[in-house]
Design a protein around this motif. Structure first.
Motif, PDB file in Angstrom:
ATOM      1  N   VAL A 210     -15.141  41.380 -48.389  1.00  0.00           N
ATOM      2  CA  VAL A 210     -14.256  40.361 -47.836  1.00  0.00           C
ATOM      3  C   VAL A 210     -14.408  39.116 -48.692  1.00  0.00           C
ATOM      4  CG1 VAL A 210     -13.650  38.967 -45.832  1.00  0.00           C
ATOM      5  CG2 VAL A 210     -14.512  41.297 -45.508  1.00  0.00           C
ATOM      6  N   VAL A 211     -13.294  38.571 -49.161  1.00  0.00           N
ATOM      7  CA  VAL A 211     -13.307  37.397 -50.029  1.00  0.00           C
ATOM      8  C   VAL A 211     -12.615  36.239 -49.324  1.00  0.00           C
ATOM      9  CG1 VAL A 211     -12.622  36.426 -52.256  1.00  0.00           C
ATOM     10  CG2 VAL A 211     -13.235  38.849 -52.088  1.00  0.00           C
ATOM     11  N   THR A 212     -13.335  35.133 -49.153  1.00  0.00           N
ATOM     12  CA  THR A 212     -12.725  33.885 -48.693  1.00  0.00           C
ATOM     13  C   THR A 212     -13.485  32.741 -49.354  1.00  0.00           C
ATOM     14  OG1 THR A 212     -14.150  33.305 -46.799  1.00  0.00           O
ATOM     15  CG2 THR A 212     -12.401  34.909 -46.391  1.00  0.00           C
ATOM     16  N   GLN A 213     -12.930  31.557 -49.244  1.00  0.00           N
ATOM     17  CA  GLN A 213     -13.685  30.367 -49.624  1.00  0.00           C
ATOM     18  C   GLN A 213     -14.765  30.102 -48.587  1.00  0.00           C
ATOM     19  OE1 GLN A 213     -11.208  26.764 -49.417  1.00  0.00           O
ATOM     20  NE2 GLN A 213      -9.797  27.888 -48.108  1.00  0.00           N
ATOM     21  N   GLY A 214     -15.721  29.244 -48.944  1.00  0.00           N
ATOM     22  CA  GLY A 214     -16.740  28.851 -47.981  1.00  0.00           C
ATOM     23  C   GLY A 214     -16.152  27.970 -46.897  1.00  0.00           C
ATOM     24  N   PRO A 215     -16.949  27.608 -45.895  1.00  0.00           N
ATOM     25  CA  PRO A 215     -16.451  26.739 -44.819  1.00  0.00           C
ATOM     26  C   PRO A 215     -15.886  25.442 -45.386  1.00  0.00           C
ATOM     27  CG  PRO A 215     -18.640  27.575 -44.302  1.00  0.00           C
ATOM     28  CD  PRO A 215     -18.374  27.945 -45.712  1.00  0.00           C
ATOM     29  N   GLY A 216     -14.792  24.994 -44.806  1.00  0.00           N
ATOM     30  CA  GLY A 216     -14.189  23.737 -45.232  1.00  0.00           C
ATOM     31  C   GLY A 216     -13.028  23.967 -46.172  1.00  0.00           C
ATOM     32  N   ASN A 217     -11.842  23.839 -45.673  1.00  0.00           N
ATOM     33  CA  ASN A 217     -10.625  24.041 -46.455  1.00  0.00           C
ATOM     34  C   ASN A 217     -10.081  22.684 -46.888  1.00  0.00           C
ATOM     35  OD1 ASN A 217      -8.147  25.539 -47.300  1.00  0.00           O
ATOM     36  ND2 ASN A 217      -7.225  24.293 -45.697  1.00  0.00           N
ATOM     37  N   LEU A 218      -9.645  22.587 -48.144  1.00  0.00           N
ATOM     38  CA  LEU A 218      -9.060  21.345 -48.641  1.00  0.00           C
ATOM     39  C   LEU A 218      -7.554  21.514 -48.783  1.00  0.00           C
ATOM     40  CD1 LEU A 218      -9.429  18.482 -49.756  1.00  0.00           C
ATOM     41  CD2 LEU A 218      -9.785  19.493 -52.016  1.00  0.00           C
ATOM     42  N   GLY A 219      -6.796  20.654 -48.137  1.00  0.00           N
ATOM     43  CA  GLY A 219      -5.343  20.699 -48.230  1.00  0.00           C
ATOM     44  C   GLY A 219      -4.767  19.305 -48.281  1.00  0.00           C
ATOM     45  N   THR A 220      -3.589  19.189 -48.874  1.00  0.00           N
ATOM     46  CA  THR A 220      -2.968  17.876 -49.057  1.00  0.00           C
ATOM     47  C   THR A 220      -1.562  17.802 -48.484  1.00  0.00           C
ATOM     48  OG1 THR A 220      -2.064  18.496 -51.230  1.00  0.00           O
ATOM     49  CG2 THR A 220      -4.281  17.516 -51.188  1.00  0.00           C
ATOM     50  N   GLY A 221      -1.075  18.901 -47.895  1.00  0.00           N
ATOM     51  CA  GLY A 221       0.300  18.892 -47.409  1.00  0.00           C
ATOM     52  C   GLY A 221       1.329  19.022 -48.511  1.00  0.00           C
ATOM     53  N   THR A 222       0.874  19.404 -49.715  1.00  0.00           N
ATOM     54  CA  THR A 222       1.799  19.632 -50.818  1.00  0.00           C
ATOM     55  C   THR A 222       1.888  21.136 -51.096  1.00  0.00           C
ATOM     56  OG1 THR A 222       0.057  19.447 -52.492  1.00  0.00           O
ATOM     57  CG2 THR A 222       1.189  17.415 -51.855  1.00  0.00           C
ATOM     58  N   ARG A 223       2.850  21.525 -51.889  1.00  0.00           N
ATOM     59  CA  ARG A 223       3.070  22.952 -52.150  1.00  0.00           C
ATOM     60  C   ARG A 223       1.850  23.604 -52.801  1.00  0.00           C
ATOM     61  NH1 ARG A 223       7.580  26.138 -52.617  1.00  0.00           N
ATOM     62  NH2 ARG A 223       8.940  24.322 -52.450  1.00  0.00           N
ATOM     63  N   TRP A 224       1.213  22.905 -53.756  1.00  0.00           N
ATOM     64  CA  TRP A 224       0.156  23.519 -54.547  1.00  0.00           C
ATOM     65  C   TRP A 224      -1.223  22.905 -54.308  1.00  0.00           C
ATOM     66  CZ3 TRP A 224       1.006  27.971 -56.766  1.00  0.00           C
ATOM     67  CH2 TRP A 224       2.313  28.324 -57.114  1.00  0.00           C
ATOM     68  N   GLY A 225      -1.321  21.823 -53.578  1.00  0.00           N
ATOM     69  CA  GLY A 225      -2.592  21.115 -53.459  1.00  0.00           C
ATOM     70  C   GLY A 225      -3.451  21.592 -52.311  1.00  0.00           C
ATOM     71  N   PHE A 226      -3.900  22.839 -52.362  1.00  0.00           N
ATOM     72  CA  PHE A 226      -4.796  23.345 -51.323  1.00  0.00           C
ATOM     73  C   PHE A 226      -5.717  24.390 -51.945  1.00  0.00           C
ATOM     74  CE2 PHE A 226      -1.072  26.046 -51.307  1.00  0.00           C
ATOM     75  CZ  PHE A 226      -1.544  27.336 -51.097  1.00  0.00           C
ATOM     76  N   SER A 227      -6.948  24.427 -51.448  1.00  0.00           N
ATOM     77  CA  SER A 227      -7.955  25.299 -52.046  1.00  0.00           C
ATOM     78  C   SER A 227      -7.676  26.771 -51.811  1.00  0.00           C
ATOM     79  CB  SER A 227      -9.342  24.931 -51.528  1.00  0.00           C
ATOM     80  OG  SER A 227      -9.376  24.869 -50.112  1.00  0.00           O
ATOM     81  N   GLY A 228      -6.855  27.086 -50.827  1.00  0.00           N
ATOM     82  CA  GLY A 228      -6.519  28.476 -50.548  1.00  0.00           C
ATOM     83  C   GLY A 228      -5.655  29.136 -51.603  1.00  0.00           C
ATOM     84  N   VAL A 229      -5.181  28.392 -52.594  1.00  0.00           N
ATOM     85  CA  VAL A 229      -4.492  28.995 -53.737  1.00  0.00           C
ATOM     86  C   VAL A 229      -5.345  30.131 -54.324  1.00  0.00           C
ATOM     87  CG1 VAL A 229      -3.823  28.568 -56.142  1.00  0.00           C
ATOM     88  CG2 VAL A 229      -3.030  27.040 -54.353  1.00  0.00           C
TER      89      VAL A 229
END
Length: 355
Positions: A210-229
Motif C-alpha cells: 500500500v502506497v500513500t504519503q505520510g500523515p499530513g496532506n498539503l494542498g493549496t486549492g489549485t489544480r496542481w498544488g497538492f502533495s497527492g500528485v
C-alpha cells in the motif's frame, strides 16, 4: 516563519515506537508536544526542551503538536552502526540511516539487480488516512496475507509520527513499513519509491503493498498544488516494476469543500493526468444519487485506466472492526462513510487479485 519556545516537560502522556507525547509548560501555559527519541533523545519530566511551535501557531490539525527540537541539557548519544543514506537532508535534524539498497546493507545483493515486484498488487491512495481502511478491505477477504506499507515523503517525514502505523505493526496488520525519498524511520529505508516497492517485495516478502504519503496532506486549492500528485507517480512506479497498480479514489460525502465532494479533484488529476501507465481504478458500488455521481465523475478516467466496480457489502462491518481509529480531515467513520468504504473497496479488489 518558524516559532520557537523553551519549555519544561511536566508530563509524559504516552509513547509508541519512535515517538513520545508530552505536556510542556511554556510562557503562554501548557502545550502538547511530540519528541522523536531516535533524533533528540527521550525527554523526561523536568527537562528543559527547545520547541518548534509553528504547527500550533498555524492551527494545523494532523501536525498540531509543538515539536521537540532538542533537550539541550541532555543530548542523545551519537548513533552507532552502518548507514550512509542521509534523509531530511541539510535540515538541522538530518538523519543518517541504513538503506536497504545501499552497499553496506545485507539486502544490497537482493536489490542490486532487482527489476520486478512479480505482479504484486500495489494499492495507491492519496491520504495516509486511507491506509487502515484499505487494510480492512484486504483482510476482510484475505486474512493471513502479508501487507507492507510504502510511505512517500509528501506528508510527515518521520514514520514515527503515525500512531496508526505503530498499532498496525503491533497487530501484525503490516509486515513492515518502508520509508522512501526523504521520509525515514520505517522498518526498511529506501532511496526511491521504486526501491521501496522492490524492498517491500524482496526484503519484507509482501503479497501486497500500500502506497500513500505520510500523515499530513498539503494542498493549496489549485489544480496542481497538492502533495497527492505523487499518487499518480506511484502508479507509474508500480507499473514499470511489473506490479499491478490499484488506484484508490479519494471520495467524500462529508467534505464541505466542493472540489472534494464525490471524487476529489486530487484523484482526477493524479490518475487522469500524472499516471501515464494504466491502473485498475476501483469504484465502490455505492447506492443512490451519490453513487451515481461517483460513477459519472470516474468515467473520465476510463480513457487510460480500467474502471473496476467493487461491491461494498460487508465493508462497513469490516471498517467498524478496524484496530485503529478511522479519521480523515477530522471526520470519523460515521461522518464520512463513503471515504472509508471507497478505500476498503480498493483493498477488497487487491485481495481478489491474489486468488
Amino acid at each position: 516563519m518558524i516559532r520557537w519556545r523553551k519549555g519544561e516537560v511536566v508530563r509524559v502522556r504516552r509513547e509508541w515506537p519512535g515517538a513520545v507525547e508530552l505536556d510542556v509548560a511554556v510562557a503562554e501555559g501548557e502545550c502538547r508536544a511530540l519528541a522523536y527519541p531516535p533524533l533528540v533523545g527521550r525527554p523526561e519530566v523536568g527537562d528543559t526542551v527547545l520547541l518548534n511551535t509553528t504547527a500550533l501557531a498555524m492551527g494545523l490539525g494532523t501536525g498540531g503538536y509543538a515539536m521537540v527540537v532538542a533537550v539541550p541539557e541532555r543530548l542523545p548519544q551519537d548513533p552507532s552502526g552502518p548507514g550512509h543514506l542521509v534523509k531530511a537532508r541539510y535540515t538541522p535534524l538530518q538523519a543518517t540511516v541504513l538503506g536497504a539498497d545501499e552497499q553496506g546493507s545485507p539486502h544490497h545483493e537482493a536489490l542490486r539487480e532487482a527489476d520486478s515486484v512479480d505482479g504484486m498488487p500495489v494499492v495507491v491512495a492519496d491520504l495516509h488516512s486511507a491506509l487502515p481502511a484499505i487494510l480492512c478491505g484486504l483482510y476482510a477477504d484475505s486474512p493471513g496475507i502479508r501487507v507492507a506499507y510504502v510511505m512517500q515523503d509528501g506528508g510527515a517525514l518521520p514514520a514515527w509520527f503515525s500512531m496508526s502505523c505503530a498499532t498496525l505493526r503491533e497487530r501484525d496488520w503490516l509486515c513492515g513499513v518502508v520509508t522512501t525519498g526523504q521520509s525515514f524511520g520505517g522498518d526498511v529505508e529506501a532511496v526511491t519509491l521504486h526501491t521501496g516497492l522492490l524492498a517491500a517485495r524482496h526484503v519484507l516478502g509482501a503479497d501486497v503493498a500500500v502506497v500513500t504519503q505520510g500523515p499530513g496532506n498539503l494542498g493549496t486549492g489549485t489544480r496542481w498544488g497538492f502533495s497527492g500528485v505523487a499518487a499518480g507517480e506511484a502508479v507509474n512506479a508500480a507499473a514499470v516494476l511489473t506490479g499491478r497498480p490499484v488506484a484508490a479514489l479519494r471520495v467524500s460525502e462529508g467534505d464541505r469543500r466542493e472540489r472534494h465532494v464525490g471524487v476529489s479533484h486530487h484523484s482526477l488529476t493524479a490518475y487522469g493526468r500524472v499516471a501515464l501507465a494504466p491502473a485498475q481504478v476501483v469504484v465502490p458500488d455505492l447506492p443512490g444519487a451519490f453513487g451515481a455521481t461517483v460513477r459519472e465523475q470516474t468515467a473520465a478516467l476510463a480513457t487510460r485506466h480500467e474502471i473496476v466496480t467493487v461491491p461494498v457489502e460487508g465493508l462497513h462491518e469490516a471498517l467498524k472492526a478496524s484496530p485503529v481509529r478511522l479519521s480523515t480531515m477530522g471526520r470519523g467513520l460515521g461522518e464520512d462513510l463513503a471515504y472509508f468504504v471507497t478505500s476498503a473497496a480498493a483493498g477488497r479488489h487487491a485481495a481478489s487479485l491474489l486468488s
